[in-house]
Design an enzyme around this catalytic site. Structure first.
Site, PDB file in Angstrom:
ATOM      1  N   CYS A 132      39.961  36.492  53.176  1.00  0.00           N
ATOM      2  CA  CYS A 132      40.766  35.486  52.129  1.00  0.00           C
ATOM      3  C   CYS A 132      42.341  35.395  52.712  1.00  0.00           C
ATOM      4  CB  CYS A 132      40.737  36.119  50.753  1.00  0.00           C
ATOM      5  SG  CYS A 132      39.198  36.376  50.492  1.00  0.00           S
ATOM      6  N   HIS A 153      46.638  34.270  46.243  1.00  0.00           N
ATOM      7  CA  HIS A 153      45.091  33.959  46.509  1.00  0.00           C
ATOM      8  C   HIS A 153      44.312  33.713  45.085  1.00  0.00           C
ATOM      9  CE1 HIS A 153      41.145  34.194  47.902  1.00  0.00           C
ATOM     10  NE2 HIS A 153      40.715  35.441  47.582  1.00  0.00           N
ATOM     11  N   ASN A 178      37.020  30.934  43.976  1.00  0.00           N
ATOM     12  CA  ASN A 178      37.562  31.698  45.382  1.00  0.00           C
ATOM     13  C   ASN A 178      36.989  31.096  46.318  1.00  0.00           C
ATOM     14  OD1 ASN A 178      38.321  33.250  47.237  1.00  0.00           O
ATOM     15  ND2 ASN A 178      37.482  35.407  46.276  1.00  0.00           N
TER      16      ASN A 178
HETATM   17  O1  UT7 Z   1      38.442  37.405  47.451  1.00  0.00           O
HETATM   18  C1  UT7 Z   1      38.776  38.422  47.776  1.00  0.00           C
HETATM   19  C2  UT7 Z   1      39.228  39.273  46.533  1.00  0.00           C
HETATM   20  N1  UT7 Z   1      38.265  39.318  45.333  1.00  0.00           N
HETATM   21  C3  UT7 Z   1      38.535  39.787  44.448  1.00  0.00           C
HETATM   22  O2  UT7 Z   1      39.791  40.084  44.164  1.00  0.00           O
HETATM   23  C4  UT7 Z   1      37.627  39.778  43.265  1.00  0.00           C
HETATM   24  C5  UT7 Z   1      38.027  41.291  42.368  1.00  0.00           C
HETATM   25  N2  UT7 Z   1      37.091  41.569  41.530  1.00  0.00           N
HETATM   26  C6  UT7 Z   1      37.200  40.779  40.213  1.00  0.00           C
HETATM   27  O3  UT7 Z   1      37.634  39.765  40.233  1.00  0.00           O
HETATM   28  C7  UT7 Z   1      36.284  41.505  39.162  1.00  0.00           C
HETATM   29  O4  UT7 Z   1      36.082  42.754  39.381  1.00  0.00           O
HETATM   30  C8  UT7 Z   1      34.939  40.665  38.763  1.00  0.00           C
HETATM   31  C9  UT7 Z   1      35.374  39.384  38.200  1.00  0.00           C
HETATM   32  C10 UT7 Z   1      33.974  40.714  40.080  1.00  0.00           C
HETATM   33  C11 UT7 Z   1      33.866  41.426  37.968  1.00  0.00           C
HETATM   34  O5  UT7 Z   1      34.793  41.362  36.520  1.00  0.00           O
HETATM   35  P1  UT7 Z   1      34.945  43.146  36.015  1.00  0.00           P
HETATM   36  O6  UT7 Z   1      35.812  42.961  34.603  1.00  0.00           O
HETATM   37  O7  UT7 Z   1      35.174  44.011  36.926  1.00  0.00           O
HETATM   38  O8  UT7 Z   1      33.270  43.128  35.266  1.00  0.00           O
HETATM   39  P2  UT7 Z   1      32.323  44.424  35.668  1.00  0.00           P
HETATM   40  O9  UT7 Z   1      32.159  44.204  37.148  1.00  0.00           O
HETATM   41  O10 UT7 Z   1      32.796  45.827  35.519  1.00  0.00           O
HETATM   42  O11 UT7 Z   1      31.214  44.155  34.999  1.00  0.00           O
HETATM   43  C12 UT7 Z   1      31.366  44.170  33.671  1.00  0.00           C
HETATM   44  C13 UT7 Z   1      29.883  43.778  32.856  1.00  0.00           C
HETATM   45  C14 UT7 Z   1      28.704  44.384  33.589  1.00  0.00           C
HETATM   46  O12 UT7 Z   1      27.789  44.784  32.634  1.00  0.00           O
HETATM   47  P3  UT7 Z   1      27.911  46.245  31.903  1.00  0.00           P
HETATM   48  O13 UT7 Z   1      27.532  47.143  32.923  1.00  0.00           O
HETATM   49  O14 UT7 Z   1      29.058  46.672  31.192  1.00  0.00           O
HETATM   50  O15 UT7 Z   1      26.776  46.162  30.898  1.00  0.00           O
HETATM   51  C15 UT7 Z   1      28.398  43.306  34.420  1.00  0.00           C
HETATM   52  O16 UT7 Z   1      26.836  43.727  34.549  1.00  0.00           O
HETATM   53  O17 UT7 Z   1      29.594  42.443  33.276  1.00  0.00           O
HETATM   54  C16 UT7 Z   1      28.312  42.315  33.664  1.00  0.00           C
HETATM   55  N3  UT7 Z   1      28.454  41.012  34.367  1.00  0.00           N
HETATM   56  C17 UT7 Z   1      28.299  39.628  34.066  1.00  0.00           C
HETATM   57  N4  UT7 Z   1      27.863  39.304  32.969  1.00  0.00           N
HETATM   58  C18 UT7 Z   1      27.767  38.132  32.847  1.00  0.00           C
HETATM   59  C19 UT7 Z   1      28.776  40.982  35.811  1.00  0.00           C
HETATM   60  N5  UT7 Z   1      28.714  39.708  36.225  1.00  0.00           N
HETATM   61  C20 UT7 Z   1      28.263  38.897  35.176  1.00  0.00           C
HETATM   62  C21 UT7 Z   1      28.303  37.630  35.100  1.00  0.00           C
HETATM   63  N6  UT7 Z   1      27.998  37.169  33.592  1.00  0.00           N
HETATM   64  N7  UT7 Z   1      28.270  36.763  35.986  1.00  0.00           N
END
Ligand code: UT7
Length: 328
Positions: A114, A255, A285
């Site tokens: 990125c 980004h 993204n």
């Molecule tokens: O381009 C390179 C740079 N990339 C980035 O900067 C991305 C950085 N990371 C992020 O943007 C975030 O970490 C994400 C958007 C990828 C994820 O958000 P989060 O708030 O960190 O969520 P999480 O991974 O902690 O997941 C929270 C919950 C989980 O369920 P439990 O374990 O709490 O029951 C996931 O399974 O949300 C669940 N989950 C979803 N639920 C519905 C994960 N993806 C989804 C989804 N729909 N698409």
């Protein structure tokens, strides 16, 4: 007498097909509400099957050439930042050189995820300042849909396809110029964001083809933390190197990965949200293309005026980060 390097024109292109969050909720267990609240993304563009990264790149490049009144045959350098090259070899830039008829240009790709477009900007700026080239075309182009695991809800909702381009050349007196750049890499964190398969370490074989190894995997929370810190530091570095303060910055182009990351960076840089460019709700993204598309949209929407300062800042797999301070 040299006056540095100016951005003479920008261009961008996104594929026609729009995929909404509701569309994705039909293929994986997700909702529009989750995606919008956690990321800010509402829809993304997905390239047609017969549309490759070089096709997206060529369309963006044509617009940048037109805006900068540059003839393709006068280009001496084409750098494409991409993690989704048309082919592993030759470079995507070689296809674009031919598509454009830019026969004089040396053309190559760089892989810095990125942060790639800003890496390309630094390389091209140094080559122009060093006197080896005059007209340079830099492009961020991605068809991430072909390295997305469409059964993994934690990643497939995040990415999209597109391309953005800029023409760089020596600045004339009184023209805006690139004031400072910063690029960096931390190779100790390769596992938190990568495409594990499909390369020489883990080639695709008949045995592993169903394991989706040639798709993007990410430890979202860890990447989130690193993204905020690295982008804050890199943006501050170029602001300082350019002898500016946050009050001097009219626009920050970060980004476009997650609105919560963008808000955290604006907060840490002490730049108000109305001076931060956001278009990730439309495209998700798009990796190396994200900042390039945002730069072109900000330019064409008149969000940056002559004489104003802008800061671009990016973060990606590697880990890589990069920033540029630019007087428009
Ligand atoms: O381009 C390179 C740079 N990339 C980035 O900067 C991305 C950085 N990371 C992020 O943007 C975030 O970490 C994400 C958007 C990828 C994820 O958000 P989060 O708030 O960190 O969520 P999480 O991974 O902690 O997941 C929270 C919950 C989980 O369920 P439990 O374990 O709490 O029951 C996931 O399974 O949300 C669940 N989950 C979803 N639920 C519905 C994960 N993806 C989804 C989804 N729909 N698409």
């Amino acid at each position: 007498m040299t006056h540095g390097v100016t951005i003479a024109g920008t261009g961008s292109y996104v594929p026609e097909k729009i995929v909404t969050n509701d569309d994705l909720s039909k293929i994986v267990d997700t909702t529009d509400e989750w995606i919008v609240t956690r990321t800010g993304i509402k829809e993304r563009r997905i390239a047609a099957e017969n549309e490759s990264s070089s096709d997206l790149a060529t369309q963006a490049a044509l617009k940048a050439l037109e805006q900068s009144n540059t003839k393709a045959e006068d280009l001496e350098l084409i750098i494409i930042a991409t993690i989704t090259p048309d082919t592993l070899t030759p470079s995507t830039a070689a296809y674009v050189q031919t598509n454009l008829g830019a026969h004089k240009a040396v053309a190559f790709d760089i892989s810095a995820a990125c942060a790639g477009f800003v890496y390309a900007m630094k390389i091209a700026t140094n080559m122009i300042n060093g006197g080896s080239v005059k007209n340079a075309l830099i492009i961020g182009a991605e068809k991430l849909s072909c390295v997305t695991n469409w059964t993994d809800r934690t990643t497939c909702v995040l990415f999209g396809d597109g391309a953005g381009a800029a023409v760089l050349r020596p600045a004339e007196e009184g023209e805006g110029r690139i004031l400072a750049t910063d690029i960096g890499t931390d190779g100790t964190q390769t596992k938190i964001l990568n495409i594990p398969g499909g390369g020489s370490a883990c080639p695709t074989t008949p045995e592993n083809i169903h394991e989706n190894l040639a798709t993007l995997t990410m430890s979202g929370k860890e990447v989130f933390k690193q993204a905020v810190t690295r982008m804050r530091d890199s943006a501050n570095t170029v602001i300082e190197r350019a002898n500016l303060t946050p009050e001097d910055i009219s626009l920050v182009i970060p980004h476009q990965a997650n609105l919560r990351i963008i808000d955290a960076i604006a907060d840490r840089l002490a730049v108000p949200n109305d001076r931060v460019f956001v278009n990730l709700h439309k495209y998700g993204n798009t990796s190396a293309a994200a900042i390039a598309i945002a730069l072109d949209e900000a330019n064409r929407e008149g969000k940056i005026k002559k004489g104003e300062n802008l800061v671009m800042v990016a973060f990606g797999a590697g880990l890589t980060w990069a920033a540029a301070a630019i007087e428009w």
